[in-house]
Design a protein around this motif. Structure first.
Motif, PDB file in Angstrom:
ATOM      1  N   VAL A 294       0.841  -1.208   0.000  1.00 22.33           N
ATOM      2  CA  VAL A 294       0.000   0.000   0.000  1.00 22.33           C
ATOM      3  C   VAL A 294       0.872   1.252   0.000  1.00 22.33           C
ATOM      4  CG1 VAL A 294      -1.562   1.374   1.431  1.00 22.33           C
ATOM      5  CG2 VAL A 294      -2.042  -1.037   1.045  1.00 22.33           C
ATOM      6  N   GLY A 295       1.907   1.268   0.870  1.00 17.49           N
ATOM      7  CA  GLY A 295       2.763   2.449   0.953  1.00 17.49           C
ATOM      8  C   GLY A 295       3.519   2.725  -0.326  1.00 17.49           C
ATOM      9  N   ASN A 296       4.137   1.716  -0.889  1.00 17.59           N
ATOM     10  CA  ASN A 296       4.973   1.921  -2.073  1.00 17.59           C
ATOM     11  C   ASN A 296       4.155   2.096  -3.351  1.00 17.59           C
ATOM     12  OD1 ASN A 296       8.025   1.542  -1.372  1.00 17.59           O
ATOM     13  ND2 ASN A 296       6.956  -0.013  -0.175  1.00 17.59           N
ATOM     14  N   LEU A 297       3.111   1.292  -3.535  1.00 18.46           N
ATOM     15  CA  LEU A 297       2.283   1.441  -4.730  1.00 18.46           C
ATOM     16  C   LEU A 297       1.474   2.733  -4.675  1.00 18.46           C
ATOM     17  CD1 LEU A 297       1.053  -2.241  -5.247  1.00 18.46           C
ATOM     18  CD2 LEU A 297       2.941  -1.042  -6.385  1.00 18.46           C
ATOM     19  N   ARG A 307       2.361  14.256  -0.429  1.00 16.25           N
ATOM     20  CA  ARG A 307       1.580  13.016  -0.437  1.00 16.25           C
ATOM     21  C   ARG A 307       2.474  11.833  -0.783  1.00 16.25           C
ATOM     22  NH1 ARG A 307      -3.863  13.220   0.097  1.00 16.25           N
ATOM     23  NH2 ARG A 307      -4.083  11.121  -0.753  1.00 16.25           N
ATOM     24  N   LEU A 308       3.418  12.052  -1.687  1.00 18.79           N
ATOM     25  CA  LEU A 308       4.368  10.996  -2.018  1.00 18.79           C
ATOM     26  C   LEU A 308       5.156  10.589  -0.774  1.00 18.79           C
ATOM     27  CD1 LEU A 308       6.634  10.875  -5.137  1.00 18.79           C
ATOM     28  CD2 LEU A 308       7.637  10.505  -2.904  1.00 18.79           C
ATOM     29  N   LEU A 309       5.647  11.590  -0.013  1.00 17.90           N
ATOM     30  CA  LEU A 309       6.412  11.290   1.186  1.00 17.90           C
ATOM     31  C   LEU A 309       5.541  10.679   2.272  1.00 17.90           C
ATOM     32  CD1 LEU A 309       8.670  14.473   1.351  1.00 17.90           C
ATOM     33  CD2 LEU A 309       9.304  12.185   0.593  1.00 17.90           C
ATOM     34  N   ALA A 310       4.268  11.062   2.316  1.00 15.13           N
ATOM     35  CA  ALA A 310       3.357  10.486   3.308  1.00 15.13           C
ATOM     36  C   ALA A 310       3.154   8.996   3.047  1.00 15.13           C
ATOM     37  CB  ALA A 310       2.026  11.221   3.286  1.00 15.13           C
ATOM     38  N   TYR A 311       2.954   8.637   1.795  1.00 12.57           N
ATOM     39  CA  TYR A 311       2.804   7.213   1.470  1.00 12.57           C
ATOM     40  C   TYR A 311       4.103   6.458   1.740  1.00 12.57           C
ATOM     41  CZ  TYR A 311      -1.869   7.180  -0.613  1.00 12.57           C
ATOM     42  OH  TYR A 311      -3.222   7.222  -0.794  1.00 12.57           O
ATOM     43  N   SER A 312       5.237   7.102   1.465  1.00 12.41           N
ATOM     44  CA  SER A 312       6.512   6.427   1.729  1.00 12.41           C
ATOM     45  C   SER A 312       6.711   6.206   3.224  1.00 12.41           C
ATOM     46  CB  SER A 312       7.677   7.243   1.159  1.00 12.41           C
ATOM     47  OG  SER A 312       7.976   8.363   1.961  1.00 12.41           O
ATOM     48  N   SER A 313       6.188   7.114   4.062  1.00 10.66           N
ATOM     49  CA  SER A 313       6.302   6.927   5.513  1.00 10.66           C
ATOM     50  C   SER A 313       5.500   5.720   5.982  1.00 10.66           C
ATOM     51  CB  SER A 313       5.848   8.184   6.250  1.00 10.66           C
ATOM     52  OG  SER A 313       4.439   8.347   6.212  1.00 10.66           O
ATOM     53  N   ILE A 314       4.396   5.420   5.285  1.00  3.77           N
ATOM     54  CA  ILE A 314       3.633   4.201   5.598  1.00  3.77           C
ATOM     55  C   ILE A 314       4.508   2.976   5.333  1.00  3.77           C
ATOM     56  CG2 ILE A 314       1.637   2.800   4.935  1.00  3.77           C
ATOM     57  CD1 ILE A 314       0.190   5.402   4.220  1.00  3.77           C
ATOM     58  N   ALA A 315       5.196   2.989   4.190  1.00  5.95           N
ATOM     59  CA  ALA A 315       6.068   1.868   3.846  1.00  5.95           C
ATOM     60  C   ALA A 315       7.203   1.720   4.844  1.00  5.95           C
ATOM     61  CB  ALA A 315       6.624   2.060   2.434  1.00  5.95           C
ATOM     62  N   HIS A 316       7.783   2.836   5.277  1.00  4.28           N
ATOM     63  CA  HIS A 316       8.870   2.767   6.247  1.00  4.28           C
ATOM     64  C   HIS A 316       8.369   2.277   7.601  1.00  4.28           C
ATOM     65  CE1 HIS A 316      12.364   4.269   4.096  1.00  4.28           C
ATOM     66  NE2 HIS A 316      11.572   5.138   3.490  1.00  4.28           N
ATOM     67  N   GLY A 317       7.125   2.588   7.943  1.00  6.52           N
ATOM     68  CA  GLY A 317       6.540   2.028   9.158  1.00  6.52           C
ATOM     69  C   GLY A 317       6.498   0.509   9.095  1.00  6.52           C
ATOM     70  N   GLY A 318       6.190  -0.024   7.911  1.00 17.82           N
ATOM     71  CA  GLY A 318       6.217  -1.470   7.720  1.00 17.82           C
ATOM     72  C   GLY A 318       7.620  -2.033   7.871  1.00 17.82           C
ATOM     73  N   ILE A 429      10.813  -0.957  -6.330  1.00 14.89           N
ATOM     74  CA  ILE A 429       9.727  -0.074  -6.783  1.00 14.89           C
ATOM     75  C   ILE A 429       9.938   1.344  -6.270  1.00 14.89           C
ATOM     76  CG2 ILE A 429       7.255   0.386  -6.515  1.00 14.89           C
ATOM     77  CD1 ILE A 429       6.804  -2.633  -6.568  1.00 14.89           C
ATOM     78  N   SER A 430      10.430   1.459  -5.035  1.00 15.33           N
ATOM     79  CA  SER A 430      10.596   2.792  -4.443  1.00 15.33           C
ATOM     80  C   SER A 430      11.579   3.644  -5.231  1.00 15.33           C
ATOM     81  CB  SER A 430      11.048   2.674  -2.990  1.00 15.33           C
ATOM     82  OG  SER A 430      12.365   2.149  -2.890  1.00 15.33           O
ATOM     83  N   LEU A 431      12.481   3.011  -5.975  1.00  9.09           N
ATOM     84  CA  LEU A 431      13.395   3.780  -6.827  1.00  9.09           C
ATOM     85  C   LEU A 431      12.633   4.666  -7.801  1.00  9.09           C
ATOM     86  CD1 LEU A 431      16.140   1.143  -7.719  1.00  9.09           C
ATOM     87  CD2 LEU A 431      16.546   3.369  -6.678  1.00  9.09           C
ATOM     88  N   PHE A 432      11.540   4.159  -8.334  1.00 12.31           N
ATOM     89  CA  PHE A 432      10.816   4.873  -9.379  1.00 12.31           C
ATOM     90  C   PHE A 432      10.158   6.149  -8.844  1.00 12.31           C
ATOM     91  CE2 PHE A 432      11.113   0.573 -11.044  1.00 12.31           C
ATOM     92  CZ  PHE A 432      11.455   0.801 -12.364  1.00 12.31           C
ATOM     93  N   TYR A 433       9.620   6.105  -7.613  1.00 16.72           N
ATOM     94  CA  TYR A 433       8.958   7.329  -7.147  1.00 16.72           C
ATOM     95  C   TYR A 433       9.916   8.249  -6.393  1.00 16.72           C
ATOM     96  CZ  TYR A 433       8.147   4.883  -2.612  1.00 16.72           C
ATOM     97  OH  TYR A 433       8.277   4.212  -1.423  1.00 16.72           O
TER      98      TYR A 433
END
Length: 486
Positions: A294-297, A307-318, A429-433
Motif C-alpha cells: 500500500v505504501g509503495n504502490l 503526499r508521495l512522502l506520506a505514502y513512503s512513511s507508511i512503507a517505512h513504518g512497515g 519499486i521505491s526507486l521509481f517514485y
C-alpha cells in the motif's frame, strides 16, 4: 490503632509508588517541562510573537538537552529496574531507544529554530506530549500503562494536525479513527485481563493465561489489542488518515509524527511478542506485506510532493516493524540503526521540501543546476530513504533482509519468505517514485526562473550539510552509531 495502621499502610503505599523513580529522571524532566510550559505561558500572554517563540524554544531545549544527557548516562551505566509499583520498567532496550527518541527530538527542535520557524504554545505541548508518551510506552510493563502512554501520544498528534485551517477537514477523520481504535484497544485489554487475570504482560500468568485460552477468543482479544498498535504505525488497513493529514503539516511535525511514535511502538512489539506463547508470524507477515504494498504502490502514482512522502512513511513504518520477526537483541540493534538513519533522512528531505514550498514534483525542474548544493543534499536524503549507497540506510536495509532470511531458515515460515521477497521488490519499486524528484532536478529545465531555495541562509546550508554528512558517514563507520545508541 486503626488510624496509625492506616497511616502506616499509606506510607508504605507511597514508598512503593516512589521507589525506583530515579530510573525515570529523563522522563520526569519532560513531564515537568509540560507543566512548566503551562505555567510560563501565563507570563507570555500579550507579548510579541517573536519574544514568545524565543522563550518557548528556550524552555523546551534546555530540559530536552538535560533529559538527553541523563538518558545517555543511564544507558551507559546500564541502570535497570521497575518503578511506579511495577507499571514501568527501565531496561537496556528502553534506555537505548529512549536516548534515540530524545536525540531525534532535540535535533528536530534545533532544526526548527535554525530555520526560524514559529513555535506556538499548542505546537510545544503537542510535541512534548508525543515525546512523553513515546518514552513511557517503551518502558511500560502493563497493558494499561501502555494504553495510557499511547493515548498521550495520540493527544499530542491530534493537537499538531488540527492547528491549521487547511488540515481541518483531514484531521477530523483522523481523530475519529483514533477514538475508534482507542475504544477497540481498551476493549481488547479488558478481554485479555479476563483471560489472564493480570495486566502485566511480562508476568508468567499472562503467558499462561494466553496459552490455555480458547483460540478464537484469544485471537479476538489480541486482534482488538493490536488495533492500537497498527493505527499508530499507520499499518494497512489503518493507514487512510496518513496522506491527508501529513500533506498539510510543516516539516518538523511531519517528521515527528512519522518517526517518534513508530519507533516507540516498534520497540514495544519487540518486547511484547516474545511473551506470547503462540506465534502470529504469518498473520503479522501478511499485514506487513499489505502495508509495504500500500505504501509503495500508493506513492508510485503521486505527483504531489508531500503526499508521495506520506505514502513512503507508511512503507517505512512497515520496514521498522519488520524487526518484530527477529530475535530480541538483533531486533533492537537493527531498529536503533535503521530508525536513527530513517529519522535523519526524513528530517533532511522534509525540511528541504518544506523550504521550497513545492507542492508538485515538477516544481523542482532545473534546480540541480541553479541550486547545486541544496539539490545535492536533497538527492542524498532521497537516496537514503531508498536505501542505496552512499547512505548508511543501505547497510540498515541489507541487515534487515539478512536477519529476515536467517529467521526464515530457523522457522521455515512461508509468511517470512513472502515478506522478504516483497520487501526486496518494493525497495526496487521505491526507486521509481523517489527518483522522480532527482529526475526533475537534473534532467528537466524550468521554463521560468525559479524562486525556490532563493533565500536559504548559510546556517541553513550548514544544517543540511550536517545531516547529509551523518547519512554518508554512517556507511563508512556503522559501528560508531550502533555502539553510540547501545
Amino acid at each position: 490503632m486503626s488510624s496509625f495502621a492506616n497511616i502506616s499502610q499509606l506510607a508504605e503505599r507511597i514508598q512503593s509508588i516512589t521507589a525506583g523513580l530515579h530510573l525515570a529522571i529523563p522522563e520526569l524532566i519532560i513531564a515537568g517541562t509540560i507543566l512548566f510550559s503551562l505555567l510560563i505561558e501565563l507570563f507570555l500572554h500579550g507579548k510579541t510573537e517573536r519574544f514568545s517563540t524565543s522563550w518557548r524554544y528556550f524552555t523546551c531545549q534546555i530540559p530536552l538537552l538535560l533529559a538527553l544527557s541523563l538518558s545517555f548516562q543511564r544507558s551507559e551505566l546500564s541502570s535497570v529496574g521497575t518503578f511506579a509499583s511495577g507499571l514501568f520498567e527501565a531496561n537496556l532496550g528502553s534506555n537505548s531507544i529512549n536516548t534515540l527518541i530524545l536525540g531525534i527530538g532535540f535535533l528536530l527542535i534545533l532544526m526548527n529554530q535554525i530555520h526560524k520557524k514559529s513555535f506556538t504554545f499548542e505546537e510545544l505541548i503537542g510535541f512534548l506530549s508525543i515525546l512523553l508518551g513515546a518514552l513511557f510506552a517503551t518502558m511500560s510493563t502493563s497493558v494499561l500503562s501502555l494504553f495510557l502512554s499511547i493515548e498521550f501520544m495520540s493527544m499530542g498528534t491530534y493537537v499538531l494536525v488540527s492547528l491549521r485551517k487547511e488540515s481541518s477537514r483531514a484531521s477530523l477523520p483522523y481523530i475519529l479513527f483514533g477514538l475508534g481504535s482507542s475504544a477497540l484497544f481498551i476493549y481488547g485489554i479488558s478481554l485479555i485481563y479476563g483471560l489472564t487475570g493480570t495486566l502485566d504482560f511480562t508476568s508468567v500468568d499472562f503467558s499462561r493465561g494466553i496459552s490455555v485460552a480458547d483460540p478464537y477468543l484469544r485471537g479476538f482479544a489480541l486482534g482488538l489489542f493490536a488495533v492500537g498498535f497498527l493505527f499508530k504505525m499507520s499499518w494497512a488497513p489503518f493507514h487512510p488518515w496518513n496522506p491527508d493529514v501529513m500533506e498539510n503539516l510543516p516539516a518538523a511535525w511531519m517528521t515527528w509524527i512519522s518517526t517518534a511514535p513508530k519507533l516507540a511502538i516498534a520497540f514495544v512489539g519487540i518486547r511484547l511478542l516474545p511473551t506470547l506463547p503462540v506465534s502470529f508470524a504469518n498473520e503479522l507477515a501478511a499485514l506487513a506485506i499489505l502495508t509495504l504494498l500500500v505504501g509503495n504502490l500508493g506513492a508510485l502514482g503521486q505527483n504531489k510532493t508531500k503526499r508521495l512522502l506520506a505514502y513512503s512513511s507508511i512503507a517505512h513504518g512497515g520496514f521498522l516493524a519488520m524487526a518484530w520477526f527477529f530475535q530480541p537483541i538483533q531486533a533492537l540493534d537493527a531498529l536503533l540503526f535503521y530508525g536513527f538513519l530513517y529519522s535523519v533522512a526524513s528530517l533532511l528531505v522534509f525540511y528541504l521540501i518544506d523550504e521550497l514550498a513545492a507542492n508538485d514534483i515538477t516544481d523542482f525542474a532545473g534546480l540541480g543546476t541553479s541550486k547545486p548544493l541544496p539539490a545535492f543534499f536533497l538527492l542524498t536524503g532521497l537516496i537514503a530513504l531508498v536505501g542505496l549507497p552512499p547512505a548508511g540506510t543501505f547497510i540498515a536495509k541489507i541487515t534487515y533482509f539478512s536477519l529476515l532470511w536467517s529467521n526464515y531458515e530457523v522457522s521455515t515460515s512461508i509468511g517470512l519468505l513472502v515478506l522478504l521477497i516483497t520487501a526486496i521488490l518494493v525497495t526496487a519499486i521505491s526507486l521509481f517514485y523517489y527518483l522522480k524528484i532527482p529526475f526533475q532536478l537534473y534532467f528537466k529545465k524550468s521554463t521560468k526562473e525559479s524562486e525556490l531555495w532563493k533565500n536559504v541562509t548559510s546556517i541553513e546550508i550548514y544544517s543540511y550539510g550536517f545531516l547529509t554528512a551523518i547519512l554518508i558517514a554512517s556507511i563508512l563507520f556503522p559501528t560508531v552509531l550502533t555502539n553510540l545508541w547501545k
